[in-house]
Design a protein around this motif. Sequence first.
Motif, short mmCIF file in Angstrom:
data_model
loop_
_atom_site.label_atom_id
_atom_site.label_comp_id
_atom_site.label_asym_id
_atom_site.label_seq_id
_atom_site.Cartn_x
_atom_site.Cartn_y
_atom_site.Cartn_z
N GLY A 175 15.48 31.60 -19.88
CA GLY A 175 16.31 32.16 -21.07
C GLY A 175 16.68 33.43 -21.31
O GLY A 175 16.77 33.85 -22.28
N CYS A 176 17.21 34.31 -20.06
CA CYS A 176 17.55 35.63 -20.43
C CYS A 176 19.02 35.56 -21.15
O CYS A 176 19.77 34.87 -20.96
N GLU A 177 18.85 36.33 -22.01
CA GLU A 177 20.19 36.62 -22.92
C GLU A 177 20.72 37.67 -22.66
O GLU A 177 22.05 38.27 -23.02
N LEU A 178 19.77 38.91 -22.42
CA LEU A 178 20.56 40.45 -22.61
C LEU A 178 19.96 41.22 -21.27
O LEU A 178 18.88 41.09 -21.20
N VAL A 179 20.82 41.60 -20.61
CA VAL A 179 20.62 42.51 -19.27
C VAL A 179 20.92 43.81 -19.75
O VAL A 179 21.88 44.28 -19.91
N LEU A 180 19.68 44.72 -19.53
CA LEU A 180 19.89 46.17 -19.75
C LEU A 180 19.86 46.83 -18.46
O LEU A 180 19.02 46.74 -17.75
N ILE A 181 20.92 47.76 -18.20
CA ILE A 181 21.03 48.43 -16.81
C ILE A 181 21.27 49.84 -17.14
O ILE A 181 22.12 50.19 -17.55
N ASP A 182 20.31 50.57 -16.87
CA ASP A 182 20.21 51.94 -17.12
C ASP A 182 20.58 52.75 -15.90
O ASP A 182 20.62 52.25 -14.92
N GLU A 183 20.89 54.08 -16.07
CA GLU A 183 21.30 54.96 -14.84
C GLU A 183 22.59 54.54 -14.28
O GLU A 183 22.54 54.80 -13.03
N ILE A 184 23.52 54.01 -14.86
CA ILE A 184 24.81 53.34 -14.15
C ILE A 184 25.59 54.42 -13.49
O ILE A 184 26.38 54.36 -12.79
N HIS A 185 25.34 55.71 -14.09
CA HIS A 185 26.04 56.88 -13.45
C HIS A 185 25.63 57.07 -11.93
O HIS A 185 26.35 57.63 -11.22
N ASN A 186 24.56 56.49 -11.50
CA ASN A 186 24.22 56.50 -9.95
C ASN A 186 25.18 55.46 -8.90
O ASN A 186 25.12 55.82 -7.79
N ILE A 187 25.84 54.99 -9.72
CA ILE A 187 27.11 54.02 -8.93
C ILE A 187 28.33 54.85 -8.92
O ILE A 187 28.85 55.45 -10.08
N SER A 188 28.83 55.16 -7.57
CA SER A 188 29.95 55.95 -7.63
C SER A 188 31.14 54.97 -6.94
O SER A 188 30.89 54.33 -5.67
N LEU A 189 32.15 54.46 -7.57
CA LEU A 189 33.07 53.55 -6.88
C LEU A 189 33.89 54.07 -5.77
O LEU A 189 34.39 53.44 -5.21
N THR A 190 33.78 55.51 -5.58
CA THR A 190 34.44 56.16 -4.64
C THR A 190 33.96 55.86 -3.22
O THR A 190 34.49 56.43 -2.08
N THR A 191 32.62 55.41 -3.17
CA THR A 191 31.86 55.11 -1.93
C THR A 191 31.52 53.66 -1.69
O THR A 191 31.93 52.84 -2.52
N LEU A 224 33.42 55.61 -13.29
CA LEU A 224 33.12 54.20 -13.31
C LEU A 224 34.33 53.52 -13.55
O LEU A 224 34.55 52.09 -13.34
N PHE A 225 35.41 53.92 -14.11
CA PHE A 225 36.50 53.16 -14.44
C PHE A 225 37.61 53.51 -13.51
O PHE A 225 38.98 53.21 -14.01
N SER A 226 37.51 54.01 -12.33
CA SER A 226 38.62 54.25 -11.72
C SER A 226 38.90 53.39 -10.49
O SER A 226 38.03 52.47 -10.35
N GLY A 227 40.02 53.08 -9.97
CA GLY A 227 40.32 52.15 -9.07
C GLY A 227 40.32 50.69 -9.78
O GLY A 227 40.21 50.52 -10.81
N THR A 228 40.74 49.82 -8.60
CA THR A 228 40.72 48.30 -9.18
C THR A 228 39.54 47.70 -9.86
O THR A 228 39.46 47.18 -11.00
N ARG A 229 38.10 48.10 -9.20
CA ARG A 229 37.01 47.91 -9.80
C ARG A 229 36.74 48.49 -11.04
O ARG A 229 36.24 47.80 -12.03
N GLY A 230 37.29 49.78 -11.03
CA GLY A 230 37.00 50.27 -12.43
C GLY A 230 37.59 49.76 -13.60
O GLY A 230 37.44 49.74 -14.62
N LYS A 231 39.17 49.43 -13.20
CA LYS A 231 39.85 48.85 -14.18
C LYS A 231 39.32 47.31 -14.74
O LYS A 231 39.39 47.14 -15.82
N GLN A 232 38.66 46.60 -13.96
CA GLN A 232 38.03 45.52 -14.11
C GLN A 232 36.76 45.57 -15.10
O GLN A 232 36.72 45.02 -16.09
N ILE A 233 36.25 46.56 -14.76
CA ILE A 233 34.93 46.99 -15.68
C ILE A 233 35.61 47.66 -17.14
O ILE A 233 35.01 47.05 -18.14
#
Length: 348
Positions: A175-191, A224-233
Amino acid sequence: MTEKFDPPPDEPLTTKEGWSRWVQRDLNPPELIWNLDQLSLEEKATYDEVRLDYHSDLIVVNTPTIQEIIKTIRRLLVLNRRQVSARRGLIVTGPAGTGKTTAITQLGRAHELGVRLRNPIKGPRIPVVYVTVPPAATPRMVAVEFARFLGLPFGPRHNITDVTNAVCAVLCDVGCELVLIDEIHNISLTTRSGAEVSDQLKYFSERLPATFVYAGIDVERVGLFSGTRGKQIASRFATIATRPFAYGSKTQRDNWRALVATLESALRLQHHKTDTLTRHSEYLYQRTHGMLGSLSHLIRGAAIDTILDGTEKITKAHLEAIRLDHAAETTPAATSAAATKQSKTGVA
């Protein structure tokens, strides 16, 4: 007395055991004992240790930002109930030290306690998951972080599909209702790996009937909001920015003093007089530059020193003896005049 929260080193918040212990810990402050002369040396040492432990984990102030985050997520949880895909989420972003992790973990704690209060059912239940994105993360590393939270045994021979399917099956069952994901800045959509991690998180959000909350440092600046994936986010996630407290206008100064007063009221010291710290509110602002994390560290550190040295009251000398983080120590102190100028020019 307050129960000591001292999780084993292998049970951080990113495991279900560590998270559960943290959520259920007793937050009631210890009572002050005034007849100290009647305590034995052992009893006095125990009393001091309980208060030292309490000041190591001082209360979280219900700031306007935390209120906004909790209100937004409560709304999203309801809106997402009947969504089968493209669920909406929230991103908490801002400079380091402005309380992002504190905000989302307090949000998770409040939600889990509410779920357990409303639905006191027996059996396994994990309404909230808290994970962090590792540096240089790959999709499999992120999937394994979810599995590690749940305690699922996966070795290097298990592929990402095995891990993902098992994680999704378990989280749906509990019954998971809430997913908290920290340190999201470690994701670079340019790679390539960063883009693949983004896709993996998106896949989780589509498989799980849960609301996702991300937190990271200045996520827009890191792309994080750059490119196609970033626009979707950007199209699926609202953003709330955490900022240092301002000190320019009278209202802002009053808000800062109220924050200091709230932290001061939580102290458990024998001889500390009320409003001692609020009288030093401008000095505290100059030392911390309005950063909630730095302010909390400064006051809690001074309180601990007064217990250890036996004075039991915070003085300015105690505050000056505390070394803060590098950013706070190296940034020039802002005067009231400078703060007022910043307020008028719109600089936070």
